[in-house]
Design an enzyme around this catalytic site. Structure first.
Site, PDB file in Angstrom:
ATOM      1  N   HIS A 119       0.808  -1.217   0.000  1.00  0.00           N
ATOM      2  CA  HIS A 119       0.000   0.000   0.000  1.00  0.00           C
ATOM      3  C   HIS A 119       0.847   1.275   0.000  1.00  0.00           C
ATOM      4  CE1 HIS A 119       0.954  -1.045   4.135  1.00  0.00           C
ATOM      5  NE2 HIS A 119       0.832   0.233   4.430  1.00  0.00           N
ATOM      6  N   LYS A 127      -3.613 -12.848   2.161  1.00  0.00           N
ATOM      7  CA  LYS A 127      -4.903 -12.204   2.023  1.00  0.00           C
ATOM      8  C   LYS A 127      -5.137 -11.959   0.541  1.00  0.00           C
ATOM      9  CE  LYS A 127      -3.008  -7.698   3.539  1.00  0.00           C
ATOM     10  NZ  LYS A 127      -1.677  -7.899   4.132  1.00  0.00           N
TER      11      LYS A 127
HETATM   12  C1  VG1 Z   1       0.069  -3.115   7.938  1.00  0.00           C
HETATM   13  C2  VG1 Z   1      -1.247  -3.607   8.477  1.00  0.00           C
HETATM   14  C3  VG1 Z   1      -1.202  -5.122   8.645  1.00  0.00           C
HETATM   15  C4  VG1 Z   1      -0.836  -5.765   7.312  1.00  0.00           C
HETATM   16  C5  VG1 Z   1       0.458  -5.185   6.794  1.00  0.00           C
HETATM   17  C6  VG1 Z   1       0.810  -5.696   5.420  1.00  0.00           C
HETATM   18  O1  VG1 Z   1       1.100  -3.386   8.856  1.00  0.00           O
HETATM   19  O2  VG1 Z   1      -1.547  -2.990   9.697  1.00  0.00           O
HETATM   20  O3  VG1 Z   1      -2.457  -5.569   9.109  1.00  0.00           O
HETATM   21  O4  VG1 Z   1      -0.696  -7.154   7.465  1.00  0.00           O
HETATM   22  O5  VG1 Z   1       0.362  -3.770   6.707  1.00  0.00           O
HETATM   23  O6  VG1 Z   1      -0.207  -5.416   4.526  1.00  0.00           O
HETATM   24  P1  VG1 Z   1       1.677  -2.278   9.865  1.00  0.00           P
HETATM   25  O7  VG1 Z   1       2.826  -2.946  10.568  1.00  0.00           O
HETATM   26  O8  VG1 Z   1       2.047  -1.112   9.025  1.00  0.00           O
HETATM   27  O9  VG1 Z   1       0.563  -1.954  10.779  1.00  0.00           O
HETATM   28  V1  VG1 Z   1       0.148  -5.117   2.927  1.00  0.00           V
HETATM   29  O10 VG1 Z   1      -1.234  -5.166   2.091  1.00  0.00           O
HETATM   30  O11 VG1 Z   1       0.899  -3.575   3.068  1.00  0.00           O
HETATM   31  O12 VG1 Z   1       1.310  -6.265   2.530  1.00  0.00           O
HETATM   32 CO    CO Z   2      -0.884  -5.344   0.181  1.00  0.00          CO
END
Ligand code: VG1
Ligand code: CO
Length: 549
Positions: A114, A382
């Site tokens: 993201h 996911k």
């Molecule tokens: C974030 C989200 C977490 C998710 C991770 C990877 O992590 O909170 O729920 O699994 O991103 O998602 P963090 O440590 O920034 O809270 V993805 O779709 O960026 O691979």
């Molecule tokens: Co992602």
């Protein structure tokens, strides 16, 4: 084959976070940076000689160059075959699917998910094991340890592979197979959902959907699945052409960053009749999903609960769920469904890698996170498009609006008011200080009354994996109130600039007469309490969150 051993030395800061190693593109472009990390991955593995590696990414800036580097290194390290997505594209769930289907030894996924892309944006890399899931901490710890003692990396000299054309070539003694990026994943999804019924809904002319690929990896997947296989009008897709910089956007499907979709779904603000019935968006690498109804946003934690409660309507899950799992900060909405269904519900630390063992052991069928991630045992990641199809299947059977389904769900199970407040790009020292202060005060909190609310529990979440017994500590500060509400504090493990403080707020409301309150209003006392306990304003200098979801 002429393997070259290139002398190198450790580079600081190559510790994988919640989901792989993420840094600025410019950092990854530095000589040896990617090479060191990839060699550290290979050096942490044993028994891959002659085996298959899956390789692909979300198409962001630097994707192709990184793929060529990794192909040469995989050949030099002795892999027998690499399966690469055409044009270097594989969404994260598709990579998971391909690893499993072709019994690969593992896979490397290039994505910062993201996070924004482009020359000034972020790049990322993660390793997935043979079950198709993110490497567990045992392996990511070993990778990090290797980055700190690396002295050489192995590569071969070879011309660049043509990623545009499907087919087999070789690099050294290794086969390189450029595969269709979408087919395996689309075929798998077609076995789980009622494509006839969903197709009929999408072609009915009375139901309109809008899928926002945010110029990220799901464009081609959406085109193949929604338009080609299910017959939705091409106008059902927006931002469906993947761009190396995601069109300058932030490919995070939340109401702030997916503003194109929100505008469409909320019409002109007057509840316009032309707004679509169903909206969805996915993120950079296609593993997240946001679900939106007409003038109505579905909270990800609620979405997970709705999927669990309606799973029997979907062919792939009609025989029932083995169990469910959610990350700790995710709301307990799904717990209430599990209780009614009489199935187990697990609470894990944040990050999909913690679901792998439960899925492999057959303990759970559905998993989810509050950050817009939902998935099942069909892969080990996911899966954004999967979640959209799950919702479409439910809508095709129930023929009710998204909002009606949610209101009915709350009536039956009660409503978990929920919100996450993110403070992005906060000074790291200030964020660490805030967390340290909370940790120090944990023992004194239970029994204290703050702003009229009595604190019942306070801890730093630790998790013992029920399958392999591994322990993960310091996974987030949990503060529980006497009335069952809670506030959770965590620092993000995916950012690349300063620190991101995440504050998770949750309050359960059983009374249907009180289910129509605006979320931030319903959580206002908790928001105040979070600030009092953590000193957010004072310590970060911020008067409001950057993003509210
Ligand atoms: C974030 C989200 C977490 C998710 C991770 C990877 O992590 O909170 O729920 O699994 O991103 O998602 P963090 O440590 O920034 O809270 V993805 O779709 O960026 O691979
Ligand atoms: Co992602």
């Amino acid at each position: 084959m002429n393997v070259t051993s290139v002398t190198t030395q450790p580079i600081a800061g190559q510790r994988p976070g919640t989901s792989g190693l993420r840094k600025k593109v410019t950092v990854f472009q530095a000589p040896g940076y990617l090479e060191n990390f990839v060699q550290a991955i290979f050096d942490s593995l044993a028994g891959f000689k002659g085996q298959t590696l899956v390789l692909g990414g979300d198409g962001r800036f630097h994707n192709d160059e990184a793929i060529q580097t990794i192909v040469r290194m995989a050949a030099a390290n002795g892999f027998g075959r690499v399966l690469v997505g055409q044009h270097g594209i594989l969404s994260t769930p598709a990579a998971s699917c391909v690893i499993r289907k072709h019994q690969a030894f593992g896979g490397i996924i290039l994505s910062a998910s993201h996070n924004p892309g482009g020359p000034e944006g972020d790049f990322g890399i993660k390793y997935n094991t043979g079950n198709g899931g993110p490497a567990p901490e045992k392996i990511t710890d070993a990778i990090y340890a290797n980055t700190q003692k690396i002295t050489r990396y192995l590569t071969v000299e070879a011309p660049a592979v043509n990623l545009a054309v499907q087919g087999t070539t070789s690099v050294g003694e290794m086969q390189v197979v450029v595969i269709d990026s979408v087919a395996d994943h689309a075929d798998l999804l077609a076995t789980l959902f009622d494509f006839d019924r969903i197709g009929a809904l999408l072609r009915s002319g009375t139901f309109k959907m809008c899928f926002d690929a945010m110029h990220a990896v799901t464009g081609p997947y959406a085109q193949e699945i929604f338009v080609k296989r299910l017959g939705a009008p091409a106008s059902s897709l927006m931002n469906a052409v993947p761009l190396p910089d995601f069109g300058g956007g932030h490919p995070d499907p939340n109401p702030t960053y997916a503003e194109d979709l929100i505008k469409v779904m909320f019409g002109d603000g007057s509840g316009s009749e032309s707004a679509p019935d169903f909206g969805a968006a996915s993120d950079g690498d296609g593993d997240r999903n946001m679900i939106v109804g007409t003038n109505f946003i579905v909270t990800p934690s609620d979405s997970l609960a709705v999927l669990a409660a309606n799973a029997m309507l979907v062919p792939g899950y009609a025989s029932g769920l083995k169990g469910v799992a959610r990350s700790m900060p995710t709301s307990a909405a799904v717990d209430r469904v599990a209780e009614k269904l009489g199935i187990k519900c697990f609470e894990t630390p944040t990050g999909w890698k913690f679901f792998g063992n439960l899925l492999d052991a057959g303990e759970v069928t559905l998993c989810g996170e509050e950050s817009s991630g939902t998935g099942s045992d069909h892969v080990r990641e996911k899966d954004g498009v999967w979640a959209v199809l799950f919702w479409l299947n439910i809508l095709a059977v129930r023929r009710e609006s998204v909002e009606a389904i949610l209101r009915g769900h709350w009536q039956r199970f009660g409503r978990n008011y929920y919100s996450r407040h993110d403070y992005e790009g906060v000074d790291s020292a200030a964020a660490n200080g805030l967390m340290a202060h909370l940790r120090e005060s944990l023992a004194t909190l239970p029994g204290r009354t703050v702003g009229g609310a009595t604190i019942a529990s306070a801890d730093d979440f630790a998790y013992t994996d029920p399958v392999d017994g591994s322990v993960s500590t310091a996974q987030g500060i949990r503060i529980g109130l006497k009335d069952g509400s809670r506030v959770v504090f965590r620092l993000s493990g995916t950012g690349t600039e300063g620190a991101t403080l995440r504050v998770y707020l949750e309050r359960f409301e059983p009374d249907p007469a009180k289910h129509a309150v605006e979320t931030q209003q319903a959580l206002a006392p908790l928001i105040g309490l979070a600030d009092t306990l953590a000193g957010i304003r004072e310590r970060t200098g911020r008067s409001a969150p950057t993003v509210i979801t």
